[in-house]
Design a protein around this motif. Structure first.
Motif, PDB file in Angstrom:
ATOM      1  N   ASP A 233       0.650  -1.158  -0.075  1.00 59.59           N
ATOM      2  CA  ASP A 233      -0.047  -0.059  -0.056  1.00 59.59           C
ATOM      3  C   ASP A 233       0.773   1.235   0.041  1.00 59.59           C
ATOM      4  O   ASP A 233       1.963   1.240   0.435  1.00 59.59           O
ATOM      5  N   LEU A 234       0.238   2.187  -0.538  1.00 60.33           N
ATOM      6  CA  LEU A 234       0.607   3.847  -0.577  1.00 60.33           C
ATOM      7  C   LEU A 234      -0.104   4.393   0.561  1.00 60.33           C
ATOM      8  O   LEU A 234      -1.568   4.252   0.253  1.00 60.33           O
ATOM      9  N   THR A 235       0.410   4.661   1.494  1.00 65.39           N
ATOM     10  CA  THR A 235      -0.730   5.261   2.650  1.00 65.39           C
ATOM     11  C   THR A 235      -0.402   6.809   2.880  1.00 65.39           C
ATOM     12  O   THR A 235       0.589   7.211   2.756  1.00 65.39           O
ATOM     13  N   PHE A 236      -1.698   7.545   3.061  1.00 67.78           N
ATOM     14  CA  PHE A 236      -1.651   8.880   3.451  1.00 67.78           C
ATOM     15  C   PHE A 236      -2.643   9.128   4.748  1.00 67.78           C
ATOM     16  O   PHE A 236      -3.715   8.427   4.617  1.00 67.78           O
ATOM     17  N   SER A 237      -1.780   9.684   5.624  1.00 71.61           N
ATOM     18  CA  SER A 237      -2.631   9.708   6.898  1.00 71.61           C
ATOM     19  C   SER A 237      -3.213   8.489   7.409  1.00 71.61           C
ATOM     20  O   SER A 237      -4.158   8.474   8.049  1.00 71.61           O
ATOM     21  N   GLY A 238      -2.386   7.430   7.155  1.00 68.31           N
ATOM     22  CA  GLY A 238      -2.765   6.018   7.714  1.00 68.31           C
ATOM     23  C   GLY A 238      -3.905   5.237   6.820  1.00 68.31           C
ATOM     24  O   GLY A 238      -4.303   4.116   6.999  1.00 68.31           O
ATOM     25  N   PHE A 239      -4.406   5.962   5.655  1.00 63.56           N
ATOM     26  CA  PHE A 239      -5.288   5.437   4.859  1.00 63.56           C
ATOM     27  C   PHE A 239      -4.474   4.815   3.372  1.00 63.56           C
ATOM     28  O   PHE A 239      -3.693   5.494   3.094  1.00 63.56           O
ATOM     29  N   SER A 240      -5.077   3.425   2.921  1.00 59.38           N
ATOM     30  CA  SER A 240      -4.577   3.187   1.964  1.00 59.38           C
ATOM     31  C   SER A 240      -4.916   3.993   0.596  1.00 59.38           C
ATOM     32  O   SER A 240      -5.965   4.053   0.329  1.00 59.38           O
ATOM     33  N   ILE A 241      -3.950   4.624  -0.153  1.00 58.53           N
ATOM     34  CA  ILE A 241      -4.526   5.454  -1.564  1.00 58.53           C
ATOM     35  C   ILE A 241      -3.989   4.963  -2.635  1.00 58.53           C
ATOM     36  O   ILE A 241      -4.209   5.378  -3.614  1.00 58.53           O
ATOM     37  N   GLY A 242      -3.191   3.869  -2.608  1.00 57.61           N
ATOM     38  CA  GLY A 242      -2.577   3.193  -3.813  1.00 57.61           C
ATOM     39  C   GLY A 242      -1.914   2.018  -3.547  1.00 57.61           C
ATOM     40  O   GLY A 242      -1.880   1.587  -2.296  1.00 57.61           O
ATOM     41  N   ARG A 243      -1.532   1.294  -4.631  1.00 52.29           N
ATOM     42  CA  ARG A 243      -0.888   0.011  -4.443  1.00 52.29           C
ATOM     43  C   ARG A 243       0.179  -0.374  -5.342  1.00 52.29           C
ATOM     44  O   ARG A 243       0.272   0.324  -6.756  1.00 52.29           O
ATOM     45  N   VAL A 244       1.237  -0.945  -4.953  1.00 56.73           N
ATOM     46  CA  VAL A 244       2.453  -0.965  -5.797  1.00 56.73           C
ATOM     47  C   VAL A 244       2.077  -2.047  -6.779  1.00 56.73           C
ATOM     48  O   VAL A 244       1.422  -3.048  -6.634  1.00 56.73           O
ATOM     49  N   ARG A 245       2.435  -1.737  -8.258  1.00 51.96           N
ATOM     50  CA  ARG A 245       2.067  -2.408  -9.334  1.00 51.96           C
ATOM     51  C   ARG A 245       3.046  -3.384  -9.715  1.00 51.96           C
ATOM     52  O   ARG A 245       3.014  -4.474  -9.853  1.00 51.96           O
ATOM     53  N   ARG A 246       4.079  -2.839  -9.888  1.00 48.60           N
ATOM     54  CA  ARG A 246       5.454  -3.301 -10.245  1.00 48.60           C
ATOM     55  C   ARG A 246       6.737  -2.706  -9.769  1.00 48.60           C
ATOM     56  O   ARG A 246       6.621  -1.523  -9.548  1.00 48.60           O
ATOM     57  N   ILE A 247       7.709  -3.272  -9.563  1.00 47.33           N
ATOM     58  CA  ILE A 247       9.101  -2.775  -9.303  1.00 47.33           C
ATOM     59  C   ILE A 247      10.004  -3.272 -10.213  1.00 47.33           C
ATOM     60  O   ILE A 247      10.307  -4.493 -10.637  1.00 47.33           O
ATOM     61  N   VAL A 248      10.717  -2.415 -11.022  1.00 44.01           N
ATOM     62  CA  VAL A 248      11.662  -2.590 -11.783  1.00 44.01           C
ATOM     63  C   VAL A 248      13.015  -1.898 -11.425  1.00 44.01           C
ATOM     64  O   VAL A 248      13.043  -0.839 -10.824  1.00 44.01           O
ATOM     65  N   LEU A 249      14.161  -2.599 -11.595  1.00 42.81           N
ATOM     66  CA  LEU A 249      15.440  -1.888 -11.655  1.00 42.81           C
ATOM     67  C   LEU A 249      15.732  -0.960 -13.088  1.00 42.81           C
ATOM     68  O   LEU A 249      15.724  -1.681 -14.111  1.00 42.81           O
ATOM     69  N   ARG A 250      16.100   0.167 -12.665  1.00 40.11           N
ATOM     70  CA  ARG A 250      16.341   1.053 -14.013  1.00 40.11           C
ATOM     71  C   ARG A 250      17.908   0.812 -14.385  1.00 40.11           C
ATOM     72  O   ARG A 250      18.617   0.218 -13.532  1.00 40.11           O
ATOM     73  N   ASP A 251      18.164   1.527 -15.397  1.00 34.77           N
ATOM     74  CA  ASP A 251      19.591   1.205 -16.107  1.00 34.77           C
ATOM     75  C   ASP A 251      20.414   1.909 -15.229  1.00 34.77           C
ATOM     76  O   ASP A 251      21.669   1.618 -15.066  1.00 34.77           O
ATOM     77  N   ASP A 252      20.044   3.085 -14.394  1.00 38.97           N
ATOM     78  CA  ASP A 252      21.046   3.616 -13.543  1.00 38.97           C
ATOM     79  C   ASP A 252      21.313   2.976 -12.309  1.00 38.97           C
ATOM     80  O   ASP A 252      21.787   3.742 -11.200  1.00 38.97           O
ATOM     81  N   GLY A 253      20.554   1.845 -12.100  1.00 42.24           N
ATOM     82  CA  GLY A 253      20.897   1.169 -10.823  1.00 42.24           C
ATOM     83  C   GLY A 253      19.632   1.474  -9.676  1.00 42.24           C
ATOM     84  O   GLY A 253      19.947   1.025  -8.695  1.00 42.24           O
ATOM     85  N   LYS A 254      18.898   2.372  -9.938  1.00 38.90           N
ATOM     86  CA  LYS A 254      17.886   2.669  -9.006  1.00 38.90           C
ATOM     87  C   LYS A 254      16.702   1.871  -8.978  1.00 38.90           C
ATOM     88  O   LYS A 254      16.317   1.484 -10.517  1.00 38.90           O
ATOM     89  N   ALA A 255      15.781   1.628  -8.223  1.00 37.07           N
ATOM     90  CA  ALA A 255      14.472   1.031  -8.243  1.00 37.07           C
ATOM     91  C   ALA A 255      13.416   1.764  -8.759  1.00 37.07           C
ATOM     92  O   ALA A 255      13.569   3.221  -8.254  1.00 37.07           O
ATOM     93  N   ARG A 256      12.745   1.366  -9.743  1.00 33.13           N
ATOM     94  CA  ARG A 256      11.657   2.191  -9.694  1.00 33.13           C
ATOM     95  C   ARG A 256      10.297   1.437  -9.380  1.00 33.13           C
ATOM     96  O   ARG A 256       9.999   0.157  -9.793  1.00 33.13           O
ATOM     97  N   ILE A 257       9.632   2.154  -8.511  1.00 32.12           N
ATOM     98  CA  ILE A 257       8.249   1.619  -7.961  1.00 32.12           C
ATOM     99  C   ILE A 257       7.106   2.008  -8.829  1.00 32.12           C
ATOM    100  O   ILE A 257       6.820   3.241  -8.590  1.00 32.12           O
ATOM    101  N   VAL A 258       6.453   1.397  -9.420  1.00 31.27           N
ATOM    102  CA  VAL A 258       5.307   1.773 -10.158  1.00 31.27           C
ATOM    103  C   VAL A 258       4.156   1.674  -9.443  1.00 31.27           C
ATOM    104  O   VAL A 258       3.790   0.473  -8.632  1.00 31.27           O
ATOM    105  N   ILE A 259       3.281   2.793  -8.862  1.00 30.22           N
ATOM    106  CA  ILE A 259       2.042   2.725  -8.002  1.00 30.22           C
ATOM    107  C   ILE A 259       0.751   2.994  -8.837  1.00 30.22           C
ATOM    108  O   ILE A 259       0.849   4.073  -9.476  1.00 30.22           O
ATOM    109  N   ASP A 260       0.108   2.154  -8.350  1.00 30.41           N
ATOM    110  CA  ASP A 260      -1.509   2.573  -9.039  1.00 30.41           C
ATOM    111  C   ASP A 260      -2.234   3.423  -8.340  1.00 30.41           C
ATOM    112  O   ASP A 260      -2.558   2.898  -6.925  1.00 30.41           O
TER     113      ASP A 260
END
Lengths: 255, 334
Positions: free
Chosen positions: B66-93
């Protein structure tokens, strides 16, 4: 001694081949429209009636009681360890995804599997089966396999739904305001792979419970004493197959 | 067939087909309802916008989180990918309904706790800011409770050592507690709080004795003042009687007057002393912390009283000297 072991192994492989062959045959028959005549339909309806409907109420009551106890235990333990936010997830995963389907498979095996195995073994012993031949297999046994599988799926679906409802009320009381929270957890648990795995597990359990006892019954010979041995072997094999399927399912999900 | 073989054993109901149909319909309906519910729960029917978070370490993040705002879930992680620069990219709906909590100035954090899963939180200080656009990419601030652990343990160890030193058998805390104990024991003794404050029972006894002496001194002082009064009365009457006789006598009259003035001043002093004694008595009643001061006062007072008494004695002597007929009221004729 080695000859004995080798002979047993050959027997074992042969009996498993029979299982698979019959399973494949039953599947093919169930999918071919020519199987669906009035007679097979009646057989299937009766089988479903005896396996599922007749014991639906007492069995559901028992499952409700069992579910409530498991839910309460899980909730209390989670609260004691200050992990109550995971209690619902734990309940759903343990109860709905694992315990209830396994218990129902074992129950159906006990109620119908043993009876079917004994019946087929007796038919075999009396020579009735050979007399009827292919016809009996197609119009008597195949519908029963399908019906046992359907009964198992039906019982599983209904009891799992009941457990989900019970879990809601046990966790949140009769307040409607926790529905969003509950929905979020359910949505999180039932991802596509989990859902597909659950359905697949139900189907495989149904197939095992239906096919294994029948094939075990077919292994009986003309001798009277072979009948209980065949039934016993069938039930033990069924138990191990169900246990193994459960282990495989757990391993696929959590390992 | 069980029913065919033993018709008497199991009875087939007439509406068998209907019941089985009902069961199957119920099953299918439940299954379809559940699948629809799960689809709803997973947000299949909700229009969403996408949010992309970039983080240097996506450890602990899982799909479905979950992505939470003030303790409430307002979104959900859809996928996680590793970018070319070595950082993680978290896609949230994020459902469009909840997207209003995301503003262009929102801050995203990823917190790992000791127990339980990680949490992705969003903080929006000003909800009037322009809304976050679809497919916005934002960096994530990372807070890790486990990273703080070693430092925390070191600090904790120091503190514990300090406490250990303080509470050791020879430690300052023990000594202080011992002192407190002696004082309270003394306070519980026969001389009470006075004993506790003054250090020992002997000192307390001395203070009590001093007060007793002050009391007796006061009694004797009052006796002295009575005597003084009577002496003055006598002096007055003597003066009255001798006035006409000694009126003309040079020197005697003056000295007498001086003596009377002296006596008055002495009386005033005595009165002052008495007042002081009164105050002292009040002090002595609430004696406690200033008990020692009180004893000092008493000593001074005693000296004063002694001095006053000496002066009175001197005065009386002087009067006696200057007034040789003092005791003989009659006049001796030659």
């Amino acid at each position: 001694m080695p000859q004995n072991v080798a002979a047993e192994l050959v027997d074992w492989i042969a009996s498993w081949r029979r299982e698979l062959r019959f399973g494949g045959y039953a599947l093919a028959a169930a999918l071919s429209p020519s199987t669906y005549v009035a007679a097979t339909r009646t057989v299937a309806v009766k089988q479903i009636y005896f396996t599922a409907w007749q014991i639906l109420l007492p069995f559901s009551l028992f499952m409700a009681l069992f579910s409530l106890v498991v839910i309460q235990i899980t909730m209390n333990v989670a609260r004691n360890y200050d992990l109550s936010q995971f209690a619902l997830e734990l309940v759903v995963r343990a109860l709905v995804l694992e315990l209830i389907p396994l218990l129902i498979a074992l129950f159906v095996a006990l109620r119908s599997g043993a009876a079917i195995a004994a019946e087929v073994a007796l038919m075999r012993q009396s020579g009735e089966l050979e007399a009827a031949g292919e016809n009996l297999l197609r119009h008597e046994l195949v519908p029963r396999v399908a019906a046992a599988a359907i009964s198992l799926v039906s019982l599983t679906v209904l009891n799992c739904a009941m457990a989900l409802v019970l879990a809601y009320f046990s966790m949140y009381g009769f307040s409607p305001w926790a529905f969003d929270d509950y929905t979020r957890v359910v949505g999180y648990i039932f991802s596509l792979p989990i859902m597909a795995g659950f359905i697949l597990k139900c189907i495989v359990f149904g197939a095992a419970v239906a096919v294994i006892p029948i094939v075990a019954g077919l292994e009986a010979t003309e001798r009277v004493r072979s009948v209980p041995v065949a039934v016993l072997n069938g039930m033990v094999r069924l138990f191990f197959v169900l246990g193994l399927l459960e282990v495989v399912s757990l391993a696929a999900k959590y390992i | 067939m069980i029913s065919d073989k033993e018709p008497g054993f199991t009875l087939l109901p007439k509406d068998l087909e209907f019941k089985v149909k009902l069961l199957l319909i119920l099953t299918v309906a439940t299954a379809i309802a559940f699948v629809l519910y799960v689809m709803y729960a997973r947000g299949v029917f909700e229009p969403t916008q996408r949010l992309i978070l970039v983080v240097d370490n996506a450890e602990g993040v899982s799909v479905g989180m979950d992505l939470t705002f003030s303790g409430f879930s307002i979104g959900r992680v859809r996928r996680i990918v590793l970018r070319d620069d070595g950082k993680a990219r978290i896609v949230i709906d994020v459902p469009l309904d909840d997207a209003r909590w995301l503003r262009s100035t929102s801050i995203f954090t990823l917190e790992r706790s000791l127990v339980g899963s990680s949490k992705i939180r969003v903080f929006t200080a000003n909800l009037q800011d322009p809304p976050l656009e679809d497919r916005a990419e934002r960096p994530v601030l990372r807070g890790d409770a486990t990273e703080e652990l070693p430092r925390m343990i070191a600090a904790l160890k120091n503190t514990l050592e300090n406490i250990e030193q303080m509470t050791a058998t020879e430690g300052s805390l023990q000594a202080s507690l011992g002192n407190v104990r002696t004082i309270t024991e003394r306070m519980g003794g026969r001389q009470g709080v006075l004993g506790g404050v003054l250090g020992s029972e002997d000192n307390a006894k001395k203070v009590v004795a001093a007060i007793d002496r002050a009391n007796s001194l006061l009694t004797s002082l009052s006796g002295v003042s009575t005597k003084l009064d009577s002496a003055l009365g006598k002096t007055d009457s003597m003066l009255g009687k001798t006035e006409q006789r000694v009126f003309g006598a040079g020197g005697v009259m003056d000295e007498t007057q001086k003596a009377v003035a002296q006596a008055n001043s002495i009386l005033g002093e005595v009165r002052e002393s008495l007042k002081k004694v009164d105050a002292l008595l009040a002090d002595a009643q609430v004696v406690g912390t200033n008990a020692k001061a009180a004893t000092t006062d008493l000593r001074a007072l005693r000296a004063e009283v002694d001095a006053s008494l000496r002066k009175v004695a001197n005065l009386i002597d002087e009067i006696n000297r200057n007034w040789p007929f003092e005791r003989e009221t009659g006049i001796k004729l030659p």
